[in-house]
Design a protein around this motif. Structure first.
Motif, PDB file in Angstrom:
ATOM      1  N   SER A   1      16.244   2.929   0.636  1.00 47.29           N
ATOM      2  CA  SER A   1      17.124   3.233   1.762  1.00 47.29           C
ATOM      3  C   SER A   1      16.346   3.586   3.028  1.00 47.29           C
ATOM      4  N   THR A   2      17.080   3.705   4.127  1.00 47.70           N
ATOM      5  CA  THR A   2      16.452   4.065   5.399  1.00 47.70           C
ATOM      6  C   THR A   2      15.835   5.461   5.340  1.00 47.70           C
ATOM      7  N   ARG A   3      16.506   6.398   4.685  1.00 47.90           N
ATOM      8  CA  ARG A   3      15.944   7.750   4.596  1.00 47.90           C
ATOM      9  C   ARG A   3      14.641   7.740   3.802  1.00 47.90           C
ATOM     10  N   SER A   4      14.617   6.984   2.709  1.00 44.83           N
ATOM     11  CA  SER A   4      13.378   6.867   1.941  1.00 44.83           C
ATOM     12  C   SER A   4      12.290   6.187   2.766  1.00 44.83           C
ATOM     13  N   MET A   5      12.665   5.186   3.541  1.00 46.70           N
ATOM     14  CA  MET A   5      11.676   4.488   4.371  1.00 46.70           C
ATOM     15  C   MET A   5      11.160   5.394   5.482  1.00 46.70           C
ATOM     16  N   GLU A   6      11.976   6.336   5.965  1.00 50.83           N
ATOM     17  CA  GLU A   6      11.470   7.317   6.931  1.00 50.83           C
ATOM     18  C   GLU A   6      10.382   8.174   6.294  1.00 50.83           C
ATOM     19  N   HIS A   7      10.600   8.578   5.043  1.00 46.62           N
ATOM     20  CA  HIS A   7       9.552   9.333   4.334  1.00 46.62           C
ATOM     21  C   HIS A   7       8.306   8.473   4.143  1.00 46.62           C
ATOM     22  N   PHE A   8       8.502   7.217   3.730  1.00 43.26           N
ATOM     23  CA  PHE A   8       7.354   6.343   3.489  1.00 43.26           C
ATOM     24  C   PHE A   8       6.638   5.981   4.795  1.00 43.26           C
ATOM     25  N   ARG A   9       7.362   5.947   5.899  1.00 45.14           N
ATOM     26  CA  ARG A   9       6.716   5.727   7.208  1.00 45.14           C
ATOM     27  C   ARG A   9       5.757   6.879   7.500  1.00 45.14           C
ATOM     28  N   ARG A  10       6.205   8.095   7.237  1.00 41.62           N
ATOM     29  CA  ARG A  10       5.352   9.269   7.448  1.00 41.62           C
ATOM     30  C   ARG A  10       4.119   9.239   6.540  1.00 41.62           C
ATOM     31  N   LEU A  11       4.284   8.714   5.330  1.00 39.90           N
ATOM     32  CA  LEU A  11       3.175   8.669   4.365  1.00 39.90           C
ATOM     33  C   LEU A  11       2.267   7.456   4.557  1.00 39.90           C
ATOM     34  N   GLY A  12       2.617   6.578   5.517  1.00 43.33           N
ATOM     35  CA  GLY A  12       1.784   5.401   5.767  1.00 43.33           C
ATOM     36  C   GLY A  12       2.053   4.232   4.850  1.00 43.33           C
ATOM     37  N   LEU A  13       3.267   4.164   4.281  1.00 44.72           N
ATOM     38  CA  LEU A  13       3.590   3.116   3.309  1.00 44.72           C
ATOM     39  C   LEU A  13       4.644   2.135   3.806  1.00 44.72           C
ATOM     40  N   GLN A  14       5.154   2.307   5.004  1.00 43.91           N
ATOM     41  CA  GLN A  14       6.254   1.482   5.488  1.00 43.91           C
ATOM     42  C   GLN A  14       5.900  -0.004   5.514  1.00 43.91           C
ATOM     43  N   GLU A  15       4.776  -0.345   6.125  1.00 49.24           N
ATOM     44  CA  GLU A  15       4.419  -1.753   6.293  1.00 49.24           C
ATOM     45  C   GLU A  15       4.192  -2.444   4.955  1.00 49.24           C
ATOM     46  N   LYS A  16       3.534  -1.766   4.023  1.00 47.50           N
ATOM     47  CA  LYS A  16       3.250  -2.381   2.719  1.00 47.50           C
ATOM     48  C   LYS A  16       4.533  -2.678   1.958  1.00 47.50           C
ATOM     49  N   LEU A  17       5.482  -1.758   1.990  1.00 46.89           N
ATOM     50  CA  LEU A  17       6.747  -1.981   1.303  1.00 46.89           C
ATOM     51  C   LEU A  17       7.574  -3.050   2.003  1.00 46.89           C
ATOM     52  N   GLN A  18       7.520  -3.075   3.339  1.00 44.02           N
ATOM     53  CA  GLN A  18       8.257  -4.089   4.085  1.00 44.02           C
ATOM     54  C   GLN A  18       7.731  -5.487   3.774  1.00 44.02           C
ATOM     55  N   GLU A  19       6.423  -5.619   3.666  1.00 41.08           N
ATOM     56  CA  GLU A  19       5.813  -6.911   3.353  1.00 41.08           C
ATOM     57  C   GLU A  19       6.156  -7.375   1.945  1.00 41.08           C
ATOM     58  N   ALA A  20       6.372  -6.427   1.035  1.00 47.16           N
ATOM     59  CA  ALA A  20       6.681  -6.782  -0.357  1.00 47.16           C
ATOM     60  C   ALA A  20       8.155  -7.094  -0.551  1.00 47.16           C
ATOM     61  N   SER A  21       8.975  -6.905   0.474  1.00 44.84           N
ATOM     62  CA  SER A  21      10.412  -7.133   0.379  1.00 44.84           C
ATOM     63  C   SER A  21      10.730  -8.592   0.679  1.00 44.84           C
ATOM     64  N   TYR A  22      12.003  -8.890   0.932  1.00 49.35           N
ATOM     65  CA  TYR A  22      12.435 -10.237   1.262  1.00 49.35           C
ATOM     66  C   TYR A  22      11.780 -10.708   2.565  1.00 49.35           C
ATOM     67  N   PRO A  23      11.656 -12.017   2.774  1.00 47.21           N
ATOM     68  CA  PRO A  23      11.104 -12.531   4.032  1.00 47.21           C
ATOM     69  C   PRO A  23      11.864 -11.975   5.245  1.00 47.21           C
ATOM     70  N   LYS A  24      11.130 -11.622   6.274  1.00 54.26           N
ATOM     71  CA  LYS A  24      11.740 -10.961   7.431  1.00 54.26           C
ATOM     72  C   LYS A  24      12.703 -11.848   8.197  1.00 54.26           C
ATOM     73  N   ASP A  25      12.580 -13.170   8.038  1.00 51.27           N
ATOM     74  CA  ASP A  25      13.445 -14.074   8.803  1.00 51.27           C
ATOM     75  C   ASP A  25      14.665 -14.551   8.021  1.00 51.27           C
ATOM     76  N   LEU A  26      14.809 -14.102   6.782  1.00 55.72           N
ATOM     77  CA  LEU A  26      15.904 -14.570   5.943  1.00 55.72           C
ATOM     78  C   LEU A  26      17.100 -13.628   6.068  1.00 55.72           C
ATOM     79  N   LYS A  27      18.247 -14.198   6.398  1.00 53.73           N
ATOM     80  CA  LYS A  27      19.458 -13.395   6.554  1.00 53.73           C
ATOM     81  C   LYS A  27      20.071 -13.093   5.184  1.00 53.73           C
ATOM     82  N   MET A  28      20.702 -11.919   5.101  1.00 57.61           N
ATOM     83  CA  MET A  28      21.260 -11.460   3.831  1.00 57.61           C
ATOM     84  C   MET A  28      22.778 -11.487   3.839  1.00 57.61           C
TER      85      MET A  28
END
Length: 780
Positions: free
Chosen positions: A48-75
């Motif tokens: 979730s967004t709240r979890s991603m706020e925590h992971f942003r603070r811990l320096g993990l946001q970009e790594k998790l974002q890259e491991a998710s669905y392609p950024k250009d693919l609509k859901m």
């Protein structure tokens, strides 16, 4: 013997998040995990967004974002009768791509995301991908030691700390870890919870399911081509399926949800023979390979305690519910963010005596709210085959609109109330604002507010940071709006004397700022939660009080227990004694009984009186036996026979729920019942129960708050917000309180108010009647 500050039992996503939080704060920790490595199961997927706020603070946001669905693919979030076949869509919500959301494109939307509320975007990343990312982030940490393949076998605690013993799974090795605190993050079957003797309350086995993983690149390509990429619910005869894309390699996870009365044998049979049924779900003759199929039961339960001495519970060890919106893992991640800074404060000496107690007073009520939400939105399978409804255009349209509304309610409530809109209104470390009656001032439903106990709302600060959340982490932060950094000097001195780290941030009084932050001073905790606010600078006495509250000098108020019962009273009441003496005297005077027989009669009366008076009942029932209600004493026109009166609550049975009514609906049937409509059918039943028809409380539908439950009720606890439909042979709902059978009560959807919820039974009945009369329901 190894020595550390915290020992973490379990290295799932919650345990690894806690380890990362402790490492971020410079707290030493040893993590013990019985598995040889990270999970191979997809399990938790939505972050979730709240979890991603925590992971942003811990320096993990970009790594998790890259491991998710392609950024250009609509859901999309869709409901189907089958996934790959044409003309199988029941309803569909269309969203933007992650790149459009992160770029701030006007009108961009995304699941579990509300525009303007945060700078991060939710990600969909299966657990077998997210766990290695969390683990690898700890590899170079000087504070955390990861130990895979070590099973904890004993846990002992004393006044100074805890001692944990673990054995090597693939060898004969043994290690002993001495720590100040221990945290059990070892899942739903938690060894730590059992070892600590902590129970759970709620509803066990709300549904039976089979979780399946399968692989089909062909199905993935077809879903992309048909604009069906994303999260799907497939409705079939006798069961529902939640279908989730795991990655771009064509791997999928699905939960086949069956009714709770499904037998173990049928559940096991489904797991062993799931492919034929999945072929119908997938449809379109698309080939796929089933890689795993395992039966499991869904619960809606919360631990009775989150802390025992120096030991804590977190994640699935503390709470379990249906897999709705990734709420299980995400609630656990916020558990970790809450406890981590408090452990740091306790270890470094600036935390008060009751700071660690606030972990339960803050996080358990959130778990209760989440449990109710997940239970209410569990995609339960229809009890009858409703597939024929989708063949009729009218009924298909009505059901499609209904399902779409439910989707919008679910995801809107998730974001506005649970993920970002939470409030720690029961916390002992929040300087709450109070209403005139002394109650805690709470935010309106669905509104992100800057009240104490709420998450500090997102605000971009030009030239400084993309979001105000970037200011929080290691220290308390004093926000000063349209003031000087030298303001609140007494409060800063008090925090400094306690050793609590504090930064001061000054912001200009701009429209965008005061729209969210309408006070001048805000004290924000390291986890980004507002602890205090005011329009004035506190005096020396006030500063001391504020620091004492937010650092944990004051104990938490006692949280409500799941069920209230009065203890049996051992001493007979005076009225019981008088009653027994009177009956004994009458037995001698008029009954011509001997003195021993009369004494026996008196003792019998005493026993019956005492048994009636001390019958186990919810505490609230005995304290509130009378209440105001709308009653009639005869049938007739409503304007002539209805009146306000004070009535007894009446019978309260073991399977009843006592509801404080906030709203009750009035419909044409209520007015007809006032004239006697339908009572010829029920009069005999009422008389057989030894009751008279009058005085009669009218009203059948209501919405409100549970204040007590009978001993057989397991689904609800005091404080639950519910709506209900009363039986026609019971006293009605036009009253302050209503006692209603538990299976006629349901959790109130968080996206509607009490007035709307009270109208749901009548509205649903009306819609069902329309389907029968005009939509062809039941005609083939």
């Amino acid at each position: 013997m190894e020595e550390t500050s915290v020992v973490v039992i379990g290295a799932g996503p919650v345990g690894l998040t806690l380890a990362n939080e402790l490492s971020y704060r410079g707290v030493s920790a040893v993590v013990l995990e019985s598995k040889a490595g990270t999970s191979r199961s997809p399990k938790a997927i939505a972050i979730s967004t709240r979890s991603m706020e925590h992971f942003r603070r811990l320096g993990l946001q970009e790594k998790l974002q890259e491991a998710s669905y392609p950024k250009d693919l609509k859901m999309n979030i869709s409901a189907f009768t089958s996934i790959a076949e044409k003309n199988s869509v029941i309803t569909q919500l269309n969203f933007s791509s992650p790149r459009e959301v992160l770029a701030g494109k006007p009108g961009a939307t995304f699941p579990l995301y509300a525009r303007g509320t945060t700078v991060v975007c939710p990600v969909f990343c299966p657990q077998f991908t997210s766990e290695p990312i969390l683990r690898d982030h700890l590899q170079n940490s000087p504070h955390v030691t990861l130990c895979y393949g070590w099973k904890v076998v004993s846990l002992e605690q004393d006044e100074e700390g805890v001692t944990v013993r673990a054995r090597e799974i693939d060898g004969q090795g043994e290690r002993v870890v001495r720590a100040k605190y221990a945290v059990g993050c070892d899942g739903g079957r938690s060894w730590a919870r059992k070892q600590l003797g902590i129970g759970s309350y709620g509803k066990f086995t709300v549904a039976r399911a089979v979780t399946v993983t399968l692989k089909s690149p062909e199905l993935l390509q077809r879903m992309v081509d048909m604009d069906r990429f994303g999260f799907s619910v497939v409705i079939g005869p006798g069961m529902s399926v939640v279908f989730i894309i795991l990655n771009m390699q064509g791997e999928f996870a699905c939960h086949v949800i069956m009714p709770p009365d499904t037998t173990d044998e049928k559940q096991t049979e489904m797991a062993h023979n799931v492919r034929p049924w999945l072929q119908k779900v997938v449809g379109g003759n698309v080939p796929f390979t089933v890689t795993s199929a395992d039966p499991y039961n869904m619960h809606a339960i919360v631990a009775t305690k989150y802390r025992k001495g120096r030991c804590f519970l977190m994640g699935d060890a503390a709470h379990q519910w249906a897999p709705v919106g990734g709420l299980g893992m995400n609630t656990g991640i916020s558990d970790a963010a809450d406890l981590a800074w408090k452990l740091e404060a306790a270890l470094k000496g600036f935390g008060g005596k009751h700071l660690l107690d606030s972990y339960q007073s803050e996080r358990r009520p959130i778990a209760d709210d989440t449990r109710r939400f997940a239970f209410g939105f569990l995609p339960s399978p229809p009890k009858v085959d409703i597939m024929f409804l989708f063949k009729n255009p009218v009924s298909r349209f009505v059901l499609g609109k209904l399902v779409k509304t439910l989707f919008e309610l679910e995801f809107g409530s998730l974001t506005g109330d649970l993920i970002l809109g939470f409030q720690y209104s029961s916390s002992n470390v929040i300087a709450h604002e109070r209403n005139a009656d002394g109650s805690v001032k709470v935010r309106p439903s669905g509104v992100l507010a800057s009240l104490p106990g709420c998450r500090a709302p997102h605000l971009a600060i030009p030239g400084r940071c993309a979001t105000i959340m970037d200011l929080f982490g290691h220290k308390f932060v004093l926000l000063v709006i349209d003031g000087r950094e030298t303001d609140c000097q007494l409060l800063k001195e008090e925090m400094s004397q306690r050793g609590a780290p504090l930064d001061v941030v000054s912001m200009p009084k701009l429209p965008a700022v005061v729209k969210l932050y309408d006070q001048k001073y805000y004290l924000v905790r390291p986890d980004g939660v507002i602890a205090w606010r005011a329009n004035y600078q506190p005096s020396s006495k006030e500063a001391k009080k504020i620091a004492g509250i937010v650092l944990g000098d004051h104990p938490p108020r006692r949280l409500l227990s799941p069920i209230f019962h009065l203890p049996e009273i051992k001493i007979p009441a005076v009225t019981d004694v008088i009653r027994s003496v009177v009956f004994g005297f009458l037995a001698v005077r008029f009954g011509r009984l001997s003195l021993p027989a009369a004494i026996g009669v008196g003792m019998g009366v005493l026993w019956v009186s005492r048994a009636i008076r001390t019958r186990p009942k919810p505490k609230f029932v005995q304290q509130s036996s009378r209440h105001t209600a709308v009653v009639i004493n005869k049938f007739g026109e409503s304007s002539e026979v209805m009146k306000m009166d004070r009535r007894y609550v009446g019978e309260f049975l073991p399977d009843d729920v006592l509801i404080r009514v906030h709203a009750a609906s009035v419909n044409p049937l209520d007015l007809l019942m006032c004239t006697g409509y339908g009572f010829s059918s029920f009069r005999r039943v009422i008389q057989l129960q030894g009751r008279s028809v009058f005085p009669l409380i009218l009203g059948r539908d209501c919405s409100g708050e549970v204040v007590a439950v009978g001993e057989e009720v397991k689904n609800f606890v005091p404080g639950d917000l519910v709506y209900a439909a009363q039986s026609p042979i019971r006293q009605g709902t036009f009253a302050q309180y209503a006692a209603i059978k538990g299976d006629l009560v349901a959790f109130k959807p968080s996206g509607v108010d009490h007035r709307q919820a009270a109208s749901l039974p009548w509205a649903a009945t009306t819609a069902w009647t329309a389907l029968v009369k005009h939509g062809g329901l039941g005609r083939g």
